[in-house]
Design a protein around this motif. Sequence first.
Motif, PDB file in Angstrom:
ATOM      1  N   LYS A   1       0.832  -1.204   0.000  1.00 49.63           N
ATOM      2  CA  LYS A   1       0.000   0.000   0.000  1.00 49.63           C
ATOM      3  C   LYS A   1       0.868   1.256   0.000  1.00 49.63           C
ATOM      4  O   LYS A   1       0.630   2.207  -0.765  1.00 49.63           O
ATOM      5  CB  LYS A   1      -0.927  -0.014   1.219  1.00 49.63           C
ATOM      6  CG  LYS A   1      -1.925   1.130   1.286  1.00 49.63           C
ATOM      7  CD  LYS A   1      -2.891   0.919   2.448  1.00 49.63           C
ATOM      8  CE  LYS A   1      -3.971   1.986   2.460  1.00 49.63           C
ATOM      9  NZ  LYS A   1      -3.463   3.341   2.711  1.00 49.63           N
ATOM     10  N   ARG A   2       1.891   1.271   0.845  1.00 50.73           N
ATOM     11  CA  ARG A   2       2.794   2.435   0.886  1.00 50.73           C
ATOM     12  C   ARG A   2       3.502   2.637  -0.450  1.00 50.73           C
ATOM     13  O   ARG A   2       3.659   3.766  -0.920  1.00 50.73           O
ATOM     14  CB  ARG A   2       3.839   2.258   1.994  1.00 50.73           C
ATOM     15  CG  ARG A   2       3.351   2.518   3.395  1.00 50.73           C
ATOM     16  CD  ARG A   2       4.514   2.475   4.381  1.00 50.73           C
ATOM     17  NE  ARG A   2       5.502   3.535   4.127  1.00 50.73           N
ATOM     18  CZ  ARG A   2       6.680   3.610   4.741  1.00 50.73           C
ATOM     19  NH1 ARG A   2       7.037   2.679   5.619  1.00 50.73           N
ATOM     20  NH2 ARG A   2       7.506   4.602   4.465  1.00 50.73           N
ATOM     21  N   PHE A   3       3.931   1.538  -1.052  1.00 48.33           N
ATOM     22  CA  PHE A   3       4.683   1.627  -2.305  1.00 48.33           C
ATOM     23  C   PHE A   3       3.805   2.176  -3.429  1.00 48.33           C
ATOM     24  O   PHE A   3       4.231   3.035  -4.202  1.00 48.33           O
ATOM     25  CB  PHE A   3       5.213   0.237  -2.671  1.00 48.33           C
ATOM     26  CG  PHE A   3       6.409   0.247  -3.591  1.00 48.33           C
ATOM     27  CD1 PHE A   3       7.663   0.605  -3.120  1.00 48.33           C
ATOM     28  CD2 PHE A   3       6.280  -0.103  -4.923  1.00 48.33           C
ATOM     29  CE1 PHE A   3       8.773   0.603  -3.954  1.00 48.33           C
ATOM     30  CE2 PHE A   3       7.377  -0.105  -5.770  1.00 48.33           C
ATOM     31  CZ  PHE A   3       8.625   0.250  -5.284  1.00 48.33           C
ATOM     32  N   LEU A   4       2.577   1.691  -3.507  1.00 50.71           N
ATOM     33  CA  LEU A   4       1.662   2.192  -4.535  1.00 50.71           C
ATOM     34  C   LEU A   4       1.363   3.670  -4.333  1.00 50.71           C
ATOM     35  O   LEU A   4       1.361   4.458  -5.293  1.00 50.71           O
ATOM     36  CB  LEU A   4       0.363   1.377  -4.508  1.00 50.71           C
ATOM     37  CG  LEU A   4       0.453  -0.065  -5.017  1.00 50.71           C
ATOM     38  CD1 LEU A   4      -0.792  -0.855  -4.637  1.00 50.71           C
ATOM     39  CD2 LEU A   4       0.648  -0.088  -6.531  1.00 50.71           C
ATOM     40  N   GLU A   5       1.140   4.069  -3.112  1.00 47.33           N
ATOM     41  CA  GLU A   5       0.801   5.464  -2.816  1.00 47.33           C
ATOM     42  C   GLU A   5       1.991   6.400  -3.006  1.00 47.33           C
ATOM     43  O   GLU A   5       1.807   7.609  -3.216  1.00 47.33           O
ATOM     44  CB  GLU A   5       0.268   5.580  -1.383  1.00 47.33           C
ATOM     45  CG  GLU A   5      -1.090   4.903  -1.201  1.00 47.33           C
ATOM     46  CD  GLU A   5      -1.548   4.907   0.260  1.00 47.33           C
ATOM     47  OE1 GLU A   5      -0.700   5.228   1.140  1.00 47.33           O
ATOM     48  OE2 GLU A   5      -2.723   4.574   0.511  1.00 47.33           O
ATOM     49  N   ALA A   6       3.205   5.858  -2.969  1.00 46.17           N
ATOM     50  CA  ALA A   6       4.410   6.680  -3.121  1.00 46.17           C
ATOM     51  C   ALA A   6       4.763   6.950  -4.581  1.00 46.17           C
ATOM     52  O   ALA A   6       5.772   7.588  -4.860  1.00 46.17           O
ATOM     53  CB  ALA A   6       5.593   6.007  -2.422  1.00 46.17           C
ATOM     54  N   GLY A   7       3.913   6.474  -5.500  1.00 44.94           N
ATOM     55  CA  GLY A   7       4.154   6.765  -6.911  1.00 44.94           C
ATOM     56  C   GLY A   7       4.103   5.570  -7.826  1.00 44.94           C
ATOM     57  O   GLY A   7       3.988   5.725  -9.051  1.00 44.94           O
ATOM     58  N   TYR A   8       4.161   4.357  -7.261  1.00 48.45           N
ATOM     59  CA  TYR A   8       4.193   3.181  -8.129  1.00 48.45           C
ATOM     60  C   TYR A   8       2.892   3.005  -8.902  1.00 48.45           C
ATOM     61  O   TYR A   8       2.904   2.547 -10.044  1.00 48.45           O
ATOM     62  CB  TYR A   8       4.512   1.930  -7.316  1.00 48.45           C
ATOM     63  CG  TYR A   8       4.890   0.738  -8.172  1.00 48.45           C
ATOM     64  CD1 TYR A   8       5.881   0.844  -9.141  1.00 48.45           C
ATOM     65  CD2 TYR A   8       4.261  -0.495  -8.020  1.00 48.45           C
ATOM     66  CE1 TYR A   8       6.236  -0.238  -9.936  1.00 48.45           C
ATOM     67  CE2 TYR A   8       4.613  -1.585  -8.801  1.00 48.45           C
ATOM     68  CZ  TYR A   8       5.596  -1.447  -9.762  1.00 48.45           C
ATOM     69  OH  TYR A   8       5.944  -2.524 -10.546  1.00 48.45           O
ATOM     70  N   GLN A   9       1.756   3.393  -8.274  1.00 54.49           N
ATOM     71  CA  GLN A   9       0.490   3.296  -8.998  1.00 54.49           C
ATOM     72  C   GLN A   9       0.487   4.176 -10.237  1.00 54.49           C
ATOM     73  O   GLN A   9      -0.026   3.789 -11.293  1.00 54.49           O
ATOM     74  CB  GLN A   9      -0.672   3.672  -8.082  1.00 54.49           C
ATOM     75  CG  GLN A   9      -2.041   3.450  -8.725  1.00 54.49           C
ATOM     76  CD  GLN A   9      -2.303   1.987  -9.033  1.00 54.49           C
ATOM     77  OE1 GLN A   9      -2.279   1.139  -8.136  1.00 54.49           O
ATOM     78  NE2 GLN A   9      -2.538   1.669 -10.295  1.00 54.49           N
ATOM     79  N   GLU A  10       1.094   5.368 -10.131  1.00 58.31           N
ATOM     80  CA  GLU A  10       1.179   6.253 -11.302  1.00 58.31           C
ATOM     81  C   GLU A  10       2.040   5.628 -12.406  1.00 58.31           C
ATOM     82  O   GLU A  10       1.742   5.752 -13.598  1.00 58.31           O
ATOM     83  CB  GLU A  10       1.738   7.618 -10.906  1.00 58.31           C
ATOM     84  CG  GLU A  10       0.773   8.460 -10.089  1.00 58.31           C
ATOM     85  CD  GLU A  10       1.274   9.876  -9.896  1.00 58.31           C
ATOM     86  OE1 GLU A  10       1.911  10.421 -10.832  1.00 58.31           O
ATOM     87  OE2 GLU A  10       1.040  10.439  -8.806  1.00 58.31           O
ATOM     88  N   ILE A  11       3.123   4.956 -12.007  1.00 54.68           N
ATOM     89  CA  ILE A  11       3.976   4.280 -12.993  1.00 54.68           C
ATOM     90  C   ILE A  11       3.193   3.185 -13.696  1.00 54.68           C
ATOM     91  O   ILE A  11       3.231   3.059 -14.931  1.00 54.68           O
ATOM     92  CB  ILE A  11       5.231   3.714 -12.312  1.00 54.68           C
ATOM     93  CG1 ILE A  11       6.146   4.857 -11.843  1.00 54.68           C
ATOM     94  CG2 ILE A  11       5.986   2.783 -13.262  1.00 54.68           C
ATOM     95  CD1 ILE A  11       7.356   4.399 -11.055  1.00 54.68           C
ATOM     96  N   ILE A  12       2.473   2.377 -12.930  1.00 58.56           N
ATOM     97  CA  ILE A  12       1.665   1.306 -13.516  1.00 58.56           C
ATOM     98  C   ILE A  12       0.660   1.880 -14.510  1.00 58.56           C
ATOM     99  O   ILE A  12       0.503   1.375 -15.631  1.00 58.56           O
ATOM    100  CB  ILE A  12       0.943   0.516 -12.406  1.00 58.56           C
ATOM    101  CG1 ILE A  12       1.955  -0.275 -11.560  1.00 58.56           C
ATOM    102  CG2 ILE A  12      -0.107  -0.421 -13.001  1.00 58.56           C
ATOM    103  CD1 ILE A  12       1.354  -0.929 -10.340  1.00 58.56           C
ATOM    104  N   ASP A  13      -0.027   2.945 -14.108  1.00 56.97           N
ATOM    105  CA  ASP A  13      -1.058   3.534 -14.964  1.00 56.97           C
ATOM    106  C   ASP A  13      -0.458   4.110 -16.247  1.00 56.97           C
ATOM    107  O   ASP A  13      -1.022   3.941 -17.341  1.00 56.97           O
ATOM    108  CB  ASP A  13      -1.803   4.631 -14.201  1.00 56.97           C
ATOM    109  CG  ASP A  13      -2.630   4.083 -13.038  1.00 56.97           C
ATOM    110  OD1 ASP A  13      -2.890   2.864 -13.017  1.00 56.97           O
ATOM    111  OD2 ASP A  13      -2.989   4.872 -12.142  1.00 56.97           O
ATOM    112  N   GLU A  14       0.692   4.798 -16.130  1.00 53.87           N
ATOM    113  CA  GLU A  14       1.305   5.402 -17.313  1.00 53.87           C
ATOM    114  C   GLU A  14       1.831   4.322 -18.260  1.00 53.87           C
ATOM    115  O   GLU A  14       1.685   4.437 -19.487  1.00 53.87           O
ATOM    116  CB  GLU A  14       2.430   6.352 -16.910  1.00 53.87           C
ATOM    117  CG  GLU A  14       3.010   7.113 -18.096  1.00 53.87           C
ATOM    118  CD  GLU A  14       4.097   8.096 -17.713  1.00 53.87           C
ATOM    119  OE1 GLU A  14       4.676   8.710 -18.634  1.00 53.87           O
ATOM    120  OE2 GLU A  14       4.384   8.252 -16.504  1.00 53.87           O
TER     121      GLU A  14
END
Length: 559
Positions: free
Chosen positions: A534-547
């Motif tokens: 959860k911390r990793f996704l919120e720290a920017g990884y979710q944006e990387i996945i989406d892009e």
Amino acid sequence: MRKIAVVLAVIVLVLGVLAACSGNKNNQPANNTSTTGGTTTTTGGGSQSSGGGGDGNAGGEVDYRNGFPERVTLEIPVYDRAFEGWNVADNYYTRWIQKEFGEKYNVEVKFTPIGRSTEVQDFQQLLASHRAPDIIFHYDMPQALNYYASEVMQPLDVEEIAHYAPTYWNNMKDTILRYGIIEGKQMFFFAKRPNVSNWVTIIRKDWVEAVGMKVEDLTSLEKFNEMLVKWRDAGLGTAGGSLQRNVFNYSYAFRDWPVDPETHAIYTDLSVADFTTEATEKWLRNLNYQYNNKLIDQEFYLRDDASKVKAEFVAGRTGTYGEYIASNTDLFEAVKKNNPEAEFAVIPPYAGIPQGGVPQGRADWPFGMIMGINYESSDLERIAVWLYLEWMSQPENLFALQNGFDGLNYNGLDEFGVPIKNVDYDGEAKLSPNNNKDYWCLVIEAPSYGTEEQTIRALKSFWSPPGYEYIVEDMLKYREQVLPYQYPDPLFTVPIESVAKYKADLNNLFQELYLDIVMSPPDQFDAKYEAAKKRFLEAGYQEIIDEKRAAYEAGYILE
């Protein structure tokens, strides 16, 4: 909007690079008007002329193929691997290059040391202070794209390359045109990469046999862990370990096979960990088991460079170690000084694979070094780069850089045209500990000697420490076995700007999270990993996945 995002992603670097301070380069980009087709190029004199061959000039009114009328300074990056007694910027071969190339073309060749483990940081600091070399390079495309997004490279004219470096161009034109165009602009040029590798992981064969097993018994991760338990109980030592950071290829052994193309495209990235995947969970769970059962180096988190990992193996505290092997590798003799009875073998590829899996791994791209021209390099400095690549591409010059000189480094050639090494030579013309690769890697990633048979024969000599030829034989044998399961990283044709934006923070966060999970009691693993994801996704990884998903779905990827 893209421009704003780029600046935000690399704000420290861009502000430093664009600062109006003095340095050894011009403070403005070269006057380099270029089209992808390479039809015209403007030089410092401001005139234009058609590109092409013959005696015409692809870069203005004056043709510099025979040298420059006034001294031009060419600055070339070279990896500094901290080899003992080796000065990467001033040695026999840098002086030989100056004599053979520099004096011929009226070029002052200077070499800029780049730390192998601090490469990106070194380039960023040099760019910010306007002291970067004329070539900006990296082995991995995501970081090369980050440099492009930072606007520290200038567009290229392929006809200028062909004009000044025809041999190099003929060797690499297909690769340059296929992989070097970013957003419609020709940005990158490359070194050739033969399909070979000299990375090898060594195991203490005597330790394996001391606990009643054979190296051939290591047919799965489960068998490998079983052996480590026996090592522990016998008081022999542990498997080697190191801090995982910066390069993230740890999860291949735990991935499903066959790989799903979309999953691979979105989650595979050398520069950012695939921390939220099922493969990472399996990798972490195995490390947690190994750590809690004292099967790996209990201070692996302190081994943050290769020399520290090697020191544990040499001292006899660990029984596994991986490195790029060369004929002058000192690993085996160093171990024997402390442990005269030591015996060595190559770890079989299935030893790290969970039962039922296949030895997946990262295949190299069909090119070696990825290069761009510093945006501050002048037209003449850029042309000097092409002349340098052309000079190095001549067989006699490349041969000397890779092998040294007859009567010194080797004594004649065998029937296959391969140098017969003088293993006792220790004179001034001695090759660097990795056979001068950090100079000739600009044109090719590994030596090539005509036919495949000649090349393999030469590489065995190139890589085999005297008395340990069997190590290289087994290394090559195992490489053939795993090739069907190797595949390259996804190659996006647009910058993934969120990677540049979040990479540094995510890398730091990864180290904190993964160490906490690996070193936790087993009954805390699940809760810690869920919270960490959860911390990793919120720290920017979710944006990387989406892009990345958006770029993949839009077709901005080379298959």
